[in-house]
Design a protein around this motif. Structure first.
Motif, PDB file in Angstrom:
ATOM      1  N   ARG C 361       0.885  -1.174   0.077  1.00 42.70           N
ATOM      2  CA  ARG C 361       0.018  -0.177  -0.040  1.00 42.70           C
ATOM      3  C   ARG C 361       0.800   1.197   0.090  1.00 42.70           C
ATOM      4  O   ARG C 361       0.274   2.233   0.028  1.00 42.70           O
ATOM      5  CB  ARG C 361      -0.979   0.079   1.156  1.00 42.70           C
ATOM      6  CG  ARG C 361      -0.133  -0.040   2.605  1.00 42.70           C
ATOM      7  CD  ARG C 361      -1.064  -0.279   3.801  1.00 42.70           C
ATOM      8  NE  ARG C 361      -0.179  -0.680   4.921  1.00 42.70           N
ATOM      9  CZ  ARG C 361       0.440   0.640   5.665  1.00 42.70           C
ATOM     10  NH1 ARG C 361       0.315   1.736   5.224  1.00 42.70           N
ATOM     11  NH2 ARG C 361       0.959  -0.076   6.615  1.00 42.70           N
ATOM     12  N   PHE C 362       2.147   1.032   0.005  1.00 40.95           N
ATOM     13  CA  PHE C 362       3.261   2.174   0.038  1.00 40.95           C
ATOM     14  C   PHE C 362       3.247   2.805  -1.365  1.00 40.95           C
ATOM     15  O   PHE C 362       2.956   2.233  -2.240  1.00 40.95           O
ATOM     16  CB  PHE C 362       4.565   1.958   0.605  1.00 40.95           C
ATOM     17  CG  PHE C 362       4.515   1.657   2.046  1.00 40.95           C
ATOM     18  CD1 PHE C 362       5.021   2.901   2.711  1.00 40.95           C
ATOM     19  CD2 PHE C 362       4.117   0.508   2.787  1.00 40.95           C
ATOM     20  CE1 PHE C 362       5.052   2.659   4.227  1.00 40.95           C
ATOM     21  CE2 PHE C 362       3.939   0.458   4.183  1.00 40.95           C
ATOM     22  CZ  PHE C 362       4.683   1.721   4.914  1.00 40.95           C
ATOM     23  N   HIS C 363       3.657   3.985  -1.596  1.00 44.28           N
ATOM     24  CA  HIS C 363       4.177   4.314  -2.919  1.00 44.28           C
ATOM     25  C   HIS C 363       5.228   3.909  -3.321  1.00 44.28           C
ATOM     26  O   HIS C 363       6.175   3.837  -2.663  1.00 44.28           O
ATOM     27  CB  HIS C 363       4.442   6.010  -2.626  1.00 44.28           C
ATOM     28  CG  HIS C 363       4.446   6.588  -3.956  1.00 44.28           C
ATOM     29  ND1 HIS C 363       4.938   6.241  -5.425  1.00 44.28           N
ATOM     30  CD2 HIS C 363       3.551   7.776  -4.185  1.00 44.28           C
ATOM     31  CE1 HIS C 363       4.581   6.965  -6.202  1.00 44.28           C
ATOM     32  NE2 HIS C 363       3.755   8.039  -5.791  1.00 44.28           N
ATOM     33  N   CYS C 365       7.135   4.068  -5.888  1.00 40.91           N
ATOM     34  CA  CYS C 365       8.091   4.749  -6.479  1.00 40.91           C
ATOM     35  C   CYS C 365       9.601   4.755  -5.607  1.00 40.91           C
ATOM     36  O   CYS C 365      10.492   4.228  -5.974  1.00 40.91           O
ATOM     37  CB  CYS C 365       7.751   5.825  -7.106  1.00 40.91           C
ATOM     38  SG  CYS C 365       8.829   6.776  -8.430  1.00 40.91           S
ATOM     39  N   PRO C 366       9.391   5.243  -4.339  1.00 43.28           N
ATOM     40  CA  PRO C 366      10.383   5.281  -3.566  1.00 43.28           C
ATOM     41  C   PRO C 366      10.878   4.174  -3.000  1.00 43.28           C
ATOM     42  O   PRO C 366      12.125   3.654  -2.878  1.00 43.28           O
ATOM     43  CB  PRO C 366      10.241   6.193  -2.497  1.00 43.28           C
ATOM     44  CG  PRO C 366       8.665   6.369  -2.226  1.00 43.28           C
ATOM     45  CD  PRO C 366       8.366   6.147  -3.853  1.00 43.28           C
ATOM     46  N   VAL C 367      10.029   2.994  -2.986  1.00 44.55           N
ATOM     47  CA  VAL C 367      10.318   1.505  -2.548  1.00 44.55           C
ATOM     48  C   VAL C 367      11.111   1.158  -3.639  1.00 44.55           C
ATOM     49  O   VAL C 367      12.338   0.603  -3.397  1.00 44.55           O
ATOM     50  CB  VAL C 367       8.906   0.848  -2.304  1.00 44.55           C
ATOM     51  CG1 VAL C 367       9.537  -0.618  -1.835  1.00 44.55           C
ATOM     52  CG2 VAL C 367       8.265   1.416  -1.239  1.00 44.55           C
ATOM     53  N   PRO C 390       0.594   5.578  -9.705  1.00 43.15           N
ATOM     54  CA  PRO C 390       2.018   5.395  -9.192  1.00 43.15           C
ATOM     55  C   PRO C 390       2.712   4.699  -9.843  1.00 43.15           C
ATOM     56  O   PRO C 390       4.207   5.000  -9.797  1.00 43.15           O
ATOM     57  CB  PRO C 390       1.704   4.717  -7.734  1.00 43.15           C
ATOM     58  CG  PRO C 390       0.345   5.058  -7.445  1.00 43.15           C
ATOM     59  CD  PRO C 390      -0.473   4.969  -8.585  1.00 43.15           C
ATOM     60  N   GLU C 393       4.408   6.592 -12.593  1.00 39.19           N
ATOM     61  CA  GLU C 393       5.590   7.539 -11.902  1.00 39.19           C
ATOM     62  C   GLU C 393       6.826   6.783 -11.760  1.00 39.19           C
ATOM     63  O   GLU C 393       7.841   7.248 -12.087  1.00 39.19           O
ATOM     64  CB  GLU C 393       5.094   8.134 -10.384  1.00 39.19           C
ATOM     65  CG  GLU C 393       5.683   9.331 -10.065  1.00 39.19           C
ATOM     66  CD  GLU C 393       5.310   9.719  -8.799  1.00 39.19           C
ATOM     67  OE1 GLU C 393       4.090   9.864  -8.742  1.00 39.19           O
ATOM     68  OE2 GLU C 393       6.195   9.886  -8.059  1.00 39.19           O
TER      69      GLU C 393
END
Lengths: 483, 305, 483, 305
Positions: C361-363, C365-367, C390, C393
């Motif tokens: 459920r986290f974004h 992209c940074p992950v 997302p 992105e």
């Protein structure tokens, strides 16, 4: 009444000047029938002259020299049952037998009454390599095969169905990739029907405009809003509507929407003009500003020399005359333009349109928010966009602003089937997407709800005011209220 | 009010659609003196409806409010009393376009059913076309006749109570289009052909099962129909909503990594002045479940005789 | 070898402690078999004790008092042909005959060997009102009918298929609406197989972790990255893996990723610890910082009173002992934790993972950008997200940054079919969406391409450096290089 | 290199995938001294490949460069030499999951075809499972055996050249799962049942035509299979791109309208310092055409004998 046959063949004969749709396999082309005009269709060229006088729906062969010859009507009616169960593509492959249909097989299929398209599907089904080709190569393969087995040309009367399929198949970029099933949704969700007053804003080559007009059947009015230089209508022309249809079509430039809404639209010269005082028009710079499209630019160089040569003098007089004539022509055109603008403005100003259809390459959000003001309450609107994100924005904006209910953002999924004995399956290639629609119903805007809005200060009051205006203008669609 | 023409104001005898909220509507027949009970309270027809403008807000007795909408075939489809399974707008839209319907078209339909498609056809072919609709079931035919009268479209439609497979549509050579929504469409193909104009016309058959499609296509081919084409359309509705996506915490940022930096780049793009913990994203999501099938639509062209 | 039957029934008997999947119709529930534990499933309650010793796949009836009784195996094998052509739902409606199947009809269907689900489908087909219900009402109708005609319970061995269908059907919110066919794509596109080293970051209740572990079969290693308080594993536990599977599972907190990448991860005590010098550990505040999850908080109030009561003294001594014992236990736990952290760090530090799976459920992209650094070149990665934006992105960022090729953003469309004689059609209800996937393949990052990048200065040098590091570390996955 | 185990460095005899650019790849067998011609120039195996790390960039003779990738069953599927129609990754993924495949599974497959599915099965069931694959066509069977050897998976697979409908899989009671991709799957159902373990197992049949599905389902029911379930999966690829949407010009803004204001609000949100003429929007679009059908997947469970 039921048995009264209103089916004269006269009305369905092809004439010079007719817009027709040529069909070959499932490829279409729209052309106007003209005297000795060479038509190129699917890399073949021919003349339509021999089609004139023939009935719509006739199938033609191309003969030497590009003339068309009507084909004898073949009585279809053979069943396809002769192909046996299990004799599908997989079987052919796994038996280790010939991995493609032979030439003979194809002839057999043809005798069995299979149409070209079906033969192509058969070829695809029996090609071991087809599925392994890239999508592009697959499409190419199909096209090649089609060309080979579908060479007869049928001349058809244009319709939304044919033109929508034609544009989608041949030039989807020209119609913002609007798929025919999506156009079908637009027309139905928009409750487009005879006698209504519909606002259309489209950059789909005029196809959407034409399909709306077809559904209006020459009753009611269509106001085409147009951006920039002028309205695009090629697609609409291809429908070949009778001339009275065109009288129901109005146009209004987007760039005057603000002026119209503000009540500052300059139509004051309209009445004076019609009373013959036309001298101010040609010279006035403001007229050029209001004209929208200035079709004719005087290409004649304005000579500044002073000479007494009588020939020169004559030429000059002639030029002068020509110039005046041109000015007069221009005046008449400007006048026509102003009248058209005025009539479109009158239709819009009532703010009681019965529907709004938007299908363009423009950002739909400002277009929708701007044009929705001209629609009466309890009327449907439909916005098409090739992309999803702009409609999400529209949705959000409308929710914030109110004035519309039953908002639905949708897309649709379309699949064709091959139905043949023991070989029934969905067609192997399908369209990836048909675009997105946002539809809804207008309602009377409401002060109470507006007060609870995000942007709190002016919109509430403003909307209330607009609302009052539109209510008071309802029954005066003909009167132009100059504020 | 009529289903083929808009009116501005609500009148005695009109059918109006009361919009109660998201996907919640009810049809009401306006009668002076009558009352309609809603969850927001009572609507008094004489004072609250008659003379009001379509699309206006009506405050009910309990203080809640509703919108009163002008009926359209599309609103009717989601509000009509069900006497049978009905056709919905997505299929109707495609049927209308693919049958080339427009003002003036003469159309045959069987069965009439609950009249969902009938209303849509009538809207499209008015004011100069005609619908010949055949319904096997006597009460349903009767009810349809009554509805068409109430909806002020009865001049555009002839309802026949007969078995289309046995008796056909009751007309010959006058139809531009024929629509079949019956269990054995293949049994009605001859009748459809007879009803269509000599110069040709279009046919559509709606069937839920593939076996029906197979038999129908075979019959169409055997009767000389051309351009036989079966398709299926599904509508997907997208819910627009804002979702919050937490950003991962990779721990204190060291000088030679740029992962957290990346994350903060991101949050700058999307939530300018908030902490680095999450971003909000506007998106549209399909419903958890949707209609996965209504029926197959088979179209065909009857060529000139 | 071919005829060697490795199919002993012993291994497939239900035991206490087993994780099993209960099946009723097409509803599933995962439970652990425990002594006299009441199980509630689809509003019925019962005990699994009687199932112990029975074979997996056995069907049970619920008897009075909630005990299970194995059902006699019924020989299926009746054909469905007895239903005649044309006797479909439309016909029933149009004949004006009974608009629903009668009770007798249903019994007949049952005798014909139709399973409960099929009967429900029949009921749906024959309900004139079903299609007219709202989607919600339809779902309710189905559920009600199912309950009535599908009452037997089968006990099954857990598998990815069953658990994925269970979660999707019952608690899609817990698994970010990841549909089973999308999970199937993840496992295949990720090339998940025995012997590889896979990084998993998920917030799907442990389902994705478990499915990856099932495909690894206890060979290789899985490093679960976890956010916040600790890894979620309920879904993984439900697979009931043998204990040696758990030894292949490692965990690493996201909040230490930066430290690991920077080479500043504090694992210095690791070696000293193992040499028994453990006194510093319990008291050190830094340890708490590094522990990630501090499961046990000493709830005992620390008494500050001074007293000489001998009883008190004894109590105090006891408390002291207890406290020391606790400290010792804590020390051991901390030690274990540190060891686990060290082993996970060692696996990651080689930057040679064979795959990366993200489903959270986290974004994403940074992950993704953070974790991709731990993956060797020429390895697949797969990112799942319930939403499209997302991943768009992610796609854009990866294109900018390089290091990944064959990027594909996809979703899939799944439809089930009812296949019955003369009543074959797609199932009327389908899933609206299965989420989106971004997949790709890592490649060695490249200085030349990096130089042409948007952010021009440092990333090129940095990437080169990282690249060199990871190359030099390849064969030394066990050694922890402290930079 | 093996299809069931990653290696770090490229070695003599390996199969590597040369990645030439978007959707453009080719498989190459590495042989010292050999050369491979690409559109970017020649790749010399001895100097450019052997000893290089998988995933690294290789500069070709013309100065262009390519990536050399470690083979995976998924890369193989899009690069393999076609001897038949093949199964693609979307279907393969679902077959694998729905058949409960995992390390140790014993699987039967027919036909072997071009080995697309076989490689994927082998990857999943290694190192302790076994694949029994039956191919009617002798040369295809031969070619498959050779490929499995080259791909270092031959210890996991037995290829049989026989007619599965007549002779079955050549094993009894040992399989956890059976997969059928043959023209008449219903003729192989008895053999599938015999091959499966006594305690039960899973079956999948892939067929392009619905008639095949109908006959197969009937046969499965008649042979006591349970949980018979037919489904279809389609993959949709989305192209990520930036699109420019012009903003409408409603003319000079007057004090009592807010339409242009609205438009400028918008452009502020999306292109901060540009003129008001257009906004750029990041979106994903489906391809114009996509695979609309590969085949129906029918799954079933064989219960315990």
């Amino acid at each position: 009444m039921a048995e009264c046959v209103n089916d004269s063949d006269a009305e369905s004969a092809i004439n010079y000047g007719d817009y027709v749709v040529l069909k070959r396999g499932d490829v279409f082309k729209s052309v106007q029938v003209e005297n000795k005009k060479k038509v190129i269709f699917e890399k073949q060229w021919f003349f339509l002259d021999n089609a004139v006088g023939q009935l719509y729906g006739t199938m033609f062969e191309i003969e030497a020299g590009g003339s068309l010859k009507p084909k004898a009507v073949k009585r279809a009616g053979d069943s396809l049952d002769s192909k046996e169960a299990g004799q599908d593509n997989r079987h052919i492959v796994d038996d280790g037998r010939s991995q493609k249909l032979t030439r003979d097989d194809i002839e057999t299929l043809k005798e069995q009454g299979l149409k070209g398209q079906e033969i192509v599907q058969q070829l695809i089904d029996n090609s071991t390599t087809f599925k392994d080709k890239t999508e592009f190569a697959q499409a190419k393969y199909i096209k090649k095969k089609k060309k080979k087995y579908e060479s007869d040309i049928t001349v058809l009367k244009p319709s939304t169905r044919l033109l929508a399929m034609m544009y989608h198949g041949r030039e989807p970029g020209k119609i913002c990739h609007l798929r025919y099933d999506t156009l079908a949704q637009i027309l139905t969700l928009g409750n487009i029907h005879a006698g209504s007053k519909i606002i259309v804003f489209e950059t789909c080559a005029g196809l959407v405009l034409g399909s709306v007009m077809e559904r209006m059947g020459g009753f009611g009015s269509v106001i085409q809003m147009y951006p920039g230089g002028g309205p695009t209508r090629a697609g609409m022309e291809s429908f070949g509507f009778p001339s009275h249809f065109h009288e129901t079509l109005h146009e209004f430039p987007l760039c005057k929407v603000n002026a119209l809404l503000a009540g500052t639209l300059d139509l004051s010269e309209k009445d004076t003009d019609s009373q013959a005082n036309g001298s101010r028009i040609g010279g006035s710079d403001s007229s050029q500003e209001t004209s929208g499209v200035s079709e004719e630019k005087n290409s004649e160089p304005q000579s500044m020399e002073v000479s007494v040569d009588p020939q020169e003098e004559m030429k000059r007089a002639e030029r002068e005359k020509l110039r005046e004539q041109r000015a007069q022509e221009k005046k008449v055109k400007m006048e026509e333009k102003r009248k058209k603008l005025a009539s479109a403005a009158a239709l819009l100003e009532g703010r009681n349109a019965d529907g709004l259809v938007i299908a363009s390459r423009f950002h739909p959000c400002p277009v929708l928010m701007g044009l929705l003001k001209f629609v009466a309450p309890s009327r449907p609107f439909v916005v098409y966009c090739q992309y999803r994100e702009p409609l999400i924005e529209c949705y959000t904006k409308l929710r914030e602003q109110g004035g519309a209910i039953s908002l639905r953002l949708t897309d649709s999924w379309l699949r064709h089937y091959q139905v043949l004995p023991n070989r029934t399956h969905p067609v192997l290639l399908m369209s990836g997407g048909g675009g997105y629609l946002l539809s809804g119903t207008t309602v009377a805007t409401d002060a109470a709800k507006a007060r609870n809005q995000h942007k709190s200060e002016e919109p509430a009051a403003k909307r209330l005011k607009l609302d009052e205006i539109s209510s008071s203008c309802d029954s005066s669609a003909k009167a132009i209220s100059v504020v | 009010m009529s289903f083929v023409e808009y009116s501005e104001l609500i009148q005695e005898g009109d059918v109006v659609i009361i919009f109660l909220g998201h996907d919640s509507m009810m049809p009401v027949k306006v009668q002076s003196g009558a009352q309609t009970q809603t969850r927001y309270g009572v609507i008094r027809h004489s004072s609250d409806l008659i003379g009001q403008r379509f699309g206006s807000k009506v405050t009910c007795s309990k203080g809640g409010w509703v919108y009163v909408l002008h009926p359209t075939p599309e609103l009717w489809t989601v509000n009509l009393p069900h006497r049978t399974q009905i056709l919905y707008t997505t299929d109707i839209a495609n049927i209308t376009l693919m049958l080339d319907l427009k003002p003036g078209s003469v159309v045959c339909e069987s069965g009439t059913g609950s009249g969902s498609l009938s209303h849509s056809i009538l809207r499209t072919i008015a004011p100069t076309g005609h619908l010949h609709t055949v319904e096997f079931h006597a009460q349903r035919a009767e009810k349809a006749i009554q509805e068409f009268k109430e909806h002020k479209v009865s001049h555009l439609v002839t309802v026949r109570n007969q078995d289309v497979c046995a008796e056909g549509f009751g007309i010959t050579g006058v139809a531009d289009a024929v629509f079949l929504d019956i269990p054995s469409p293949w049994e009605a193909v001859t009748h459809a052909k007879r009803a269509l104009k000599r110069k040709g016309g279009r046919l559509c058959s709606f069937s839920p099962c593939i076996e029906q499609v197979q038999r129908t296509c075979e019959a169409l081919l055997n009767h000389g129909f051309e351009e036989i084409c079966t398709l299926e359309v599904l509508l997907r509705v997208h819910d627009v909503r804002s979702v919050t996506l937490p950003l991962p915490d990779f721990g204190p940022e060291e000088d030679c990594t740029n992962s957290t930096q990346m994350a903060s780049d991101l949050s700058q793009e999307e939530v300018p002045n908030t902490g680095n913990t999450s971003v909000i994203c506007k998106t549209a999501t399909p419903p958890r479940e949707m209609a996965g099938h209504t029926g197959y639509l088979t179209f065909a062209t009857k060529p000139r005789d």
